[in-house]
Scaffold this motif. Structure first.
Motif, mmCIF file in Angstrom:
data_model
loop_
_atom_site.group_PDB
_atom_site.id
_atom_site.type_symbol
_atom_site.label_atom_id
_atom_site.label_comp_id
_atom_site.label_asym_id
_atom_site.label_seq_id
_atom_site.Cartn_x
_atom_site.Cartn_y
_atom_site.Cartn_z
ATOM 1 N N LEU A 187 34.922 -20.842 -45.669
ATOM 2 C CA LEU A 187 34.243 -21.369 -44.568
ATOM 3 C C LEU A 187 34.717 -22.795 -44.531
ATOM 4 C CD1 LEU A 187 31.111 -19.468 -44.126
ATOM 5 C CD2 LEU A 187 32.999 -18.792 -42.791
ATOM 6 N N GLU A 188 35.441 -23.270 -43.795
ATOM 7 C CA GLU A 188 35.677 -24.858 -43.841
ATOM 8 C C GLU A 188 35.005 -25.799 -42.864
ATOM 9 O OE1 GLU A 188 39.752 -23.549 -46.227
ATOM 10 O OE2 GLU A 188 39.798 -25.139 -44.845
ATOM 11 N N ASN A 189 35.121 -26.944 -42.900
ATOM 12 C CA ASN A 189 34.571 -28.030 -41.933
ATOM 13 C C ASN A 189 35.620 -28.050 -40.720
ATOM 14 O OD1 ASN A 189 32.497 -29.825 -41.190
ATOM 15 N ND2 ASN A 189 34.067 -31.403 -41.426
ATOM 16 N N PRO A 190 34.751 -27.804 -39.520
ATOM 17 C CA PRO A 190 35.623 -27.831 -38.357
ATOM 18 C C PRO A 190 36.068 -29.400 -37.522
ATOM 19 C CG PRO A 190 33.416 -27.349 -37.890
ATOM 20 C CD PRO A 190 33.365 -27.376 -39.086
ATOM 21 N N SER A 205 36.736 -34.304 -31.632
ATOM 22 C CA SER A 205 35.738 -33.812 -31.052
ATOM 23 C C SER A 205 34.932 -33.117 -32.428
ATOM 24 C CB SER A 205 35.929 -32.907 -29.973
ATOM 25 O OG SER A 205 34.566 -32.048 -29.829
ATOM 26 N N ASP A 206 33.692 -33.300 -32.805
ATOM 27 C CA ASP A 206 33.152 -32.479 -33.727
ATOM 28 C C ASP A 206 31.907 -31.797 -33.171
ATOM 29 O OD1 ASP A 206 32.676 -31.966 -36.261
ATOM 30 O OD2 ASP A 206 31.298 -33.461 -36.916
ATOM 31 N N ASP A 207 32.197 -30.952 -32.186
ATOM 32 C CA ASP A 207 31.303 -30.270 -31.406
ATOM 33 C C ASP A 207 31.234 -28.915 -31.920
ATOM 34 O OD1 ASP A 207 30.583 -32.578 -30.188
ATOM 35 O OD2 ASP A 207 32.090 -32.258 -28.308
ATOM 36 N N SER A 208 32.225 -28.254 -32.552
ATOM 37 C CA SER A 208 32.026 -26.764 -33.084
ATOM 38 C C SER A 208 30.622 -26.393 -33.694
ATOM 39 C CB SER A 208 33.057 -26.478 -33.763
ATOM 40 O OG SER A 208 34.545 -26.860 -33.370
ATOM 41 N N SER A 236 36.243 -27.071 -29.518
ATOM 42 C CA SER A 236 34.874 -27.144 -28.659
ATOM 43 C C SER A 236 34.904 -28.852 -28.343
ATOM 44 C CB SER A 236 33.734 -26.956 -29.549
ATOM 45 O OG SER A 236 33.561 -25.534 -29.931
ATOM 46 N N TYR A 237 34.407 -28.950 -27.240
ATOM 47 C CA TYR A 237 34.573 -30.583 -26.551
ATOM 48 C C TYR A 237 33.322 -30.394 -25.666
ATOM 49 C CZ TYR A 237 35.430 -34.861 -24.539
ATOM 50 O OH TYR A 237 35.440 -35.966 -23.769
ATOM 51 N N ILE A 243 31.420 -31.908 -18.932
ATOM 52 C CA ILE A 243 32.320 -30.929 -19.519
ATOM 53 C C ILE A 243 31.554 -30.445 -21.028
ATOM 54 C CG2 ILE A 243 34.525 -30.705 -20.914
ATOM 55 C CD1 ILE A 243 35.510 -33.034 -19.162
ATOM 56 N N ASP A 244 31.579 -28.975 -20.955
ATOM 57 C CA ASP A 244 31.018 -28.498 -22.156
ATOM 58 C C ASP A 244 31.837 -27.017 -22.476
ATOM 59 O OD1 ASP A 244 29.656 -27.253 -24.307
ATOM 60 O OD2 ASP A 244 27.781 -27.199 -23.369
#
Length: 389
Positions: A187-190, A205-208, A236-237, A243-244
């Motif tokens: 499991l790794e940083n998105p 974007s760091d929205d995951s 994700s954004y 916007i979502d």
């Protein structure tokens, strides 16, 4: 008190020994410490057919496929020299096993690439950056290191920082990884990279809400090995202004190394997928593009590379490399300025008069084309000297 003095003296001796190359390891208390790294000096002349790369750009230090200029005016060749890839690494392990008979290992490594610092007028200083920082215990790795989707063993011996850049998967990030034999699960940083609707500057974007998942298996044979890896992640954004959006991304990578009977070897890479984005060719294209309605559409891409290394003698060898990248952009969404394809080829000669010292020369040719049909190429000649300790 005596123990503290002993540990202090040992630490000082370790630093002195590492600086002189006389030794590289010592024991401090219950911890074994090893210090390694290298000093590498690079000098290169680059000639671009359609423009130039601005001074201070990372593309002047090593090859980045998406930075080859297109549609510009031919300028004179540019000379650059740096020591940015020089690095140092501390590796530690418990010299006294735990009660269960296991050891705990740690790695901390820094270099000076892609960081700010003094300019070239006076100091040529560079700020250190963390490359790796992780611990291992039993079957587990926790911390920052190469993504499990990547295969370091398939990288060629190149004077360039990577070599077959167009055709590889490449990233370092924080993760938790489980290893059992040839199997790895992580499991790794998105992180998502997104193209605005109609084109424009990259959105990072760091929205995951979930980590990237990677599964890999390495099969070893008498002639070498093959690694197969799969990636599943969420793009994700959310701009908090209407916007979502989320989109599923997945990809597969096949890499390996084939050893020939005469000491030569062939190294190969292949990756393809939906929304690979930052994982492929140093983010030559983004993982997804925004639609007019604010949704995300993943961008398909494929990369591949091959390198053949020939040993002239015990001290001399050469590698010839080729790698390519292609993206399937929906130009009605991305616009025409995005990268459609890149490829590069290079050949080198390396000589090691002694094991710790390597000098060499390398010629590289690269080409990039964007969706508008504009293209440009790069010719680069590079020389290096490297002292590993």
């Amino acid at each position: 008190m005596k123990a503290k003095i002993k540990n202090t003296v040992t630490a000082v001796a370790l630093c002195l020994a590492a600086s002189t190359g006389a030794a590289q390891a010592a024991t401090i208390g219950d911890t074994s410490v090893k210090f390694t790294g290298y000093v590498k000096v690079d000098a290169m002349v680059s000639d671009y057919s359609d423009g130039t790369i601005a001074s201070g750009s990372v593309g002047r230090d090593f090859y980045i496929p998406s930075l080859t200029p297109v549609g510009g005016v031919d300028e004179d060749p540019q000379f650059d020299a740096h020591i940015r890839t020089s690095r140092f690494r501390f590796a530690t392990s418990t010299s006294t096993p735990t009660a269960e008979g296991d050891t705990i290992n740690g790695v901390f490594e820094l270099d000076f690439l892609v960081t700010s610092g003094g300019d070239e007028r006076i100091s040529n200083s560079y700020t250190p950056r963390v490359r790796h920082a992780y611990l291992t215990y039993k079957n587990w790795l926790v911390g920052q290191t190469w993504t499990t989707f990547m295969d370091v063993g398939s990288l060629p011996e190149s004077l360039d920082f990577i070599g077959t850049t167009d055709g590889i998967t490449f990233a370092r990030q924080v993760m938790v990884r489980y290893t059992n034999g040839g199997l790895q699960l992580a499991l790794e940083n998105p992180e998502s990279t997104i193209t605005p609707f109609g084109g424009g500057s990259r959105i990072t974007s760091d929205d995951s809400s979930v980590p990237d998942f990677v599964a890999a298996y390495t099969s070893k044979y008498d002639w070498g090995y093959v690694k197969v890896a799969g990636l599943l992640r969420q793009l994700s954004y959310d701009n908090a202004a209407g916007i979502d959006a989320d989109e599923t991304s997945f990809g597969v990578s096949v890499t390996g190394k084939y050893n020939l009977s005469n000491g030569d070897d062939i190294r190969f890479t292949f990756n393809t997928g939906k929304g690979l984005g930052r994982y492929s060719a140093l983010n030559a294209v983004n993982g997804a593009v925004l639609t007019e309605s604010g949704d995300l559409e993943a961008i398909d891409s494929t990369g591949y590379g091959v390198a053949y290394r020939h040993k002239w003698s015990e001290k001399a060898r050469s590698s010839i490399m080729f790698s390519a990248f292609e993206a399937d952009n929906d130009v009605s969404l991305t616009g025409l300025a995005t990268t459609e394809s890149t490829y590069s080829t290079r050949v080198n000669y390396l000589y090691s008069p002694t094991k710790a010292l390597t000098v060499g020369a390398e010629y590289a040719f690269a080409k990039r084309e964007i969706e508008a049909g504009l293209e440009g190429d790069m010719n680069r000649f590079q020389v290096s000297a490297k002292y590993a300790f």
